[in-house]
Design a protein around this motif. Sequence first.
Motif, mmCIF file in Angstrom:
data_model
loop_
_atom_site.group_PDB
_atom_site.id
_atom_site.type_symbol
_atom_site.label_atom_id
_atom_site.label_comp_id
_atom_site.label_asym_id
_atom_site.label_seq_id
_atom_site.Cartn_x
_atom_site.Cartn_y
_atom_site.Cartn_z
ATOM 1 N N ILE A 24 25.648 -13.914 -5.747
ATOM 2 C CA ILE A 24 26.005 -12.842 -6.685
ATOM 3 C C ILE A 24 24.998 -11.700 -6.584
ATOM 4 O O ILE A 24 25.371 -10.514 -6.542
ATOM 5 N N SER A 25 23.708 -12.031 -6.518
ATOM 6 C CA SER A 25 22.678 -11.000 -6.374
ATOM 7 C C SER A 25 22.839 -10.256 -5.054
ATOM 8 O O SER A 25 22.676 -9.027 -4.990
ATOM 9 N N ALA A 26 23.171 -10.992 -3.998
ATOM 10 C CA ALA A 26 23.383 -10.362 -2.691
ATOM 11 C C ALA A 26 24.593 -9.433 -2.723
ATOM 12 O O ALA A 26 24.599 -8.374 -2.086
ATOM 13 N N ARG A 27 25.615 -9.815 -3.483
ATOM 14 C CA ARG A 27 26.801 -8.965 -3.616
ATOM 15 C C ARG A 27 26.463 -7.675 -4.349
ATOM 16 O O ARG A 27 26.972 -6.597 -4.004
ATOM 17 N N PHE A 28 25.593 -7.750 -5.355
ATOM 18 C CA PHE A 28 25.127 -6.538 -6.034
ATOM 19 C C PHE A 28 24.462 -5.595 -5.030
ATOM 20 O O PHE A 28 24.741 -4.383 -5.017
ATOM 21 N N LEU A 29 23.583 -6.140 -4.191
ATOM 22 C CA LEU A 29 22.890 -5.316 -3.200
ATOM 23 C C LEU A 29 23.872 -4.686 -2.220
ATOM 24 O O LEU A 29 23.722 -3.516 -1.835
ATOM 25 N N THR B 244 22.778 -2.419 -16.328
ATOM 26 C CA THR B 244 22.852 -3.239 -17.547
ATOM 27 C C THR B 244 23.067 -4.705 -17.210
ATOM 28 O O THR B 244 22.413 -5.596 -17.773
ATOM 29 N N ALA B 245 23.993 -4.964 -16.277
ATOM 30 C CA ALA B 245 24.307 -6.346 -15.904
ATOM 31 C C ALA B 245 23.125 -7.028 -15.215
ATOM 32 O O ALA B 245 22.812 -8.191 -15.503
ATOM 33 N N LEU B 246 22.470 -6.325 -14.316
ATOM 34 C CA LEU B 246 21.357 -6.915 -13.570
ATOM 35 C C LEU B 246 20.186 -7.266 -14.474
ATOM 36 O O LEU B 246 19.526 -8.299 -14.291
ATOM 37 N N LYS B 247 19.907 -6.417 -15.454
ATOM 38 C CA LYS B 247 18.808 -6.711 -16.372
ATOM 39 C C LYS B 247 19.118 -7.950 -17.216
ATOM 40 O O LYS B 247 18.239 -8.776 -17.479
ATOM 41 N N ALA B 248 20.394 -8.078 -17.630
ATOM 42 C CA ALA B 248 20.787 -9.264 -18.392
ATOM 43 C C ALA B 248 20.718 -10.514 -17.513
ATOM 44 O O ALA B 248 20.254 -11.579 -17.952
ATOM 45 N N ASN B 249 21.168 -10.399 -16.250
ATOM 46 C CA ASN B 249 21.091 -11.530 -15.320
ATOM 47 C C ASN B 249 19.642 -11.938 -15.063
ATOM 48 O O ASN B 249 19.323 -13.126 -14.957
ATOM 49 N N ASP B 250 18.769 -10.951 -14.947
ATOM 50 C CA ASP B 250 17.359 -11.227 -14.690
ATOM 51 C C ASP B 250 16.745 -12.031 -15.833
ATOM 52 O O ASP B 250 15.968 -12.970 -15.601
ATOM 53 N N THR B 251 17.108 -11.684 -17.058
ATOM 54 C CA THR B 251 16.615 -12.429 -18.222
ATOM 55 C C THR B 251 17.100 -13.876 -18.187
ATOM 56 O O THR B 251 16.335 -14.812 -18.463
ATOM 57 N N ASP C 226 13.191 -18.440 -6.401
ATOM 58 C CA ASP C 226 12.350 -17.263 -6.153
ATOM 59 C C ASP C 226 13.131 -16.184 -5.397
ATOM 60 O O ASP C 226 13.012 -14.989 -5.690
ATOM 61 N N ASP C 227 13.945 -16.626 -4.430
ATOM 62 C CA ASP C 227 14.779 -15.676 -3.683
ATOM 63 C C ASP C 227 15.773 -14.973 -4.610
ATOM 64 O O ASP C 227 16.016 -13.771 -4.472
ATOM 65 N N VAL C 228 16.345 -15.739 -5.535
ATOM 66 C CA VAL C 228 17.301 -15.157 -6.488
ATOM 67 C C VAL C 228 16.613 -14.090 -7.338
ATOM 68 O O VAL C 228 17.147 -12.984 -7.533
ATOM 69 N N LEU C 229 15.431 -14.406 -7.851
ATOM 70 C CA LEU C 229 14.696 -13.457 -8.693
ATOM 71 C C LEU C 229 14.293 -12.210 -7.909
ATOM 72 O O LEU C 229 14.385 -11.085 -8.427
ATOM 73 N N ILE C 230 13.859 -12.394 -6.669
ATOM 74 C CA ILE C 230 13.468 -11.254 -5.832
ATOM 75 C C ILE C 230 14.658 -10.349 -5.564
ATOM 76 O O ILE C 230 14.563 -9.119 -5.666
ATOM 77 N N GLU C 231 15.803 -10.957 -5.206
ATOM 78 C CA GLU C 231 17.012 -10.168 -4.933
ATOM 79 C C GLU C 231 17.460 -9.401 -6.166
ATOM 80 O O GLU C 231 17.856 -8.237 -6.086
ATOM 81 N N THR C 232 17.387 -10.061 -7.321
ATOM 82 C CA THR C 232 17.818 -9.412 -8.566
ATOM 83 C C THR C 232 16.909 -8.241 -8.917
ATOM 84 O O THR C 232 17.382 -7.155 -9.272
ATOM 85 N N LYS C 233 15.601 -8.443 -8.814
ATOM 86 C CA LYS C 233 14.664 -7.357 -9.129
ATOM 87 C C LYS C 233 14.788 -6.213 -8.127
ATOM 88 O O LYS C 233 14.646 -5.030 -8.486
ATOM 89 N N GLN C 234 15.071 -6.551 -6.878
ATOM 90 C CA GLN C 234 15.281 -5.520 -5.875
ATOM 91 C C GLN C 234 16.531 -4.699 -6.204
ATOM 92 O O GLN C 234 16.530 -3.466 -6.071
ATOM 93 N N ALA C 235 17.581 -5.386 -6.647
ATOM 94 C CA ALA C 235 18.816 -4.689 -7.029
ATOM 95 C C ALA C 235 18.581 -3.784 -8.240
ATOM 96 O O ALA C 235 19.115 -2.671 -8.310
#
Length: 310
Positions: A140-145, A186-193, A215-224
């Motif tokens: 899902i994070s990769a799809r955001f990117l 908005t969505a990414l910040k909620a997902n990150d939490t 860790d990869d999930v968190l990195i991808e999300t913060k990058q997005a």
Amino acid sequence: MLNIYKTIENHVKPISQYEPGCWISLINPNEQEISYLVEELHIDQDFVRAALDEEESSRIETEEGQTLVIVDAPIAEKQEEGTLLYSTMPFGIIVAEKEKCFITVSLRTNSVVSEISDGLVKNVQTNLKTQFLLIMLLRISARFLQYLKQIDKASSYMEKQLHKSLKNQDLIQLLGLEKSLVYFSTALKANDTTMEKIQRGRIIKLYEEDQDLLDDVLIETKQAIEMCSIYSSILSGTRDAFASIISNNLNIVMKVLTTLTIVMSIPTMVFSFYGMNTNLPYPYFWFPLAIALIASGLVVFVLIKKGMFH
């Protein structure tokens, strides 16, 4: 639509009925399919229906051996005017420990579900529920990117089009992209939490081999999130720049029209004086015409010097 999958010989394959360690995928389910989960597999009804609520925000909770994780997944929608709008939808993941199954629930077809069910994602083990959950979150994070890169390309294309000609459709597309970035941010910040809550390990038990994946999930999300912020600033600046260009072009047109009006009023004034029988000298018929042309020429010369035709 209800489909059941299970990893068999390291490949995700569809199966006809529930088995321990399986993955149950629900996409826009009807009441009969919801009843099957609730009555036959004893899945919490509130968990299932929460994932079907379009207004549901990203969160994680657990109750009686069942864990619900709701994240916002990105989607791309084509609008009536032909523009492309990116938005998000809730994507529910239910990890049932007692029932030994993994359940995903969504209102619409999800590209992440399609990729995994079609076998495009390797090393998926449906019986390893925590690992499977993290793989889905990573996809899902990769799809955001991926969609953010598409938005960047679309905005660059729109900018080139607007340099050629300012069309309403291009401006609407630009505003749509900016709106999409607001949804994504908005969505990414909620997902990150939600993912940070998973990282604490209080609700979902984490294993050592899953830590790198998380860790990869968190990195991808913060990058997005960072990309979202950057692209949003760029789009906002681009929109403001073109708004200034439009205003400036309008001012130029109004200035030129005013200048032409002044020039054209000179002959009218000259001929008006001669038409009022004021005993002005009139030796030849071309005399007032010459006066009008000379006066107009002088006014044009002065206006050109003042830069009124630029």
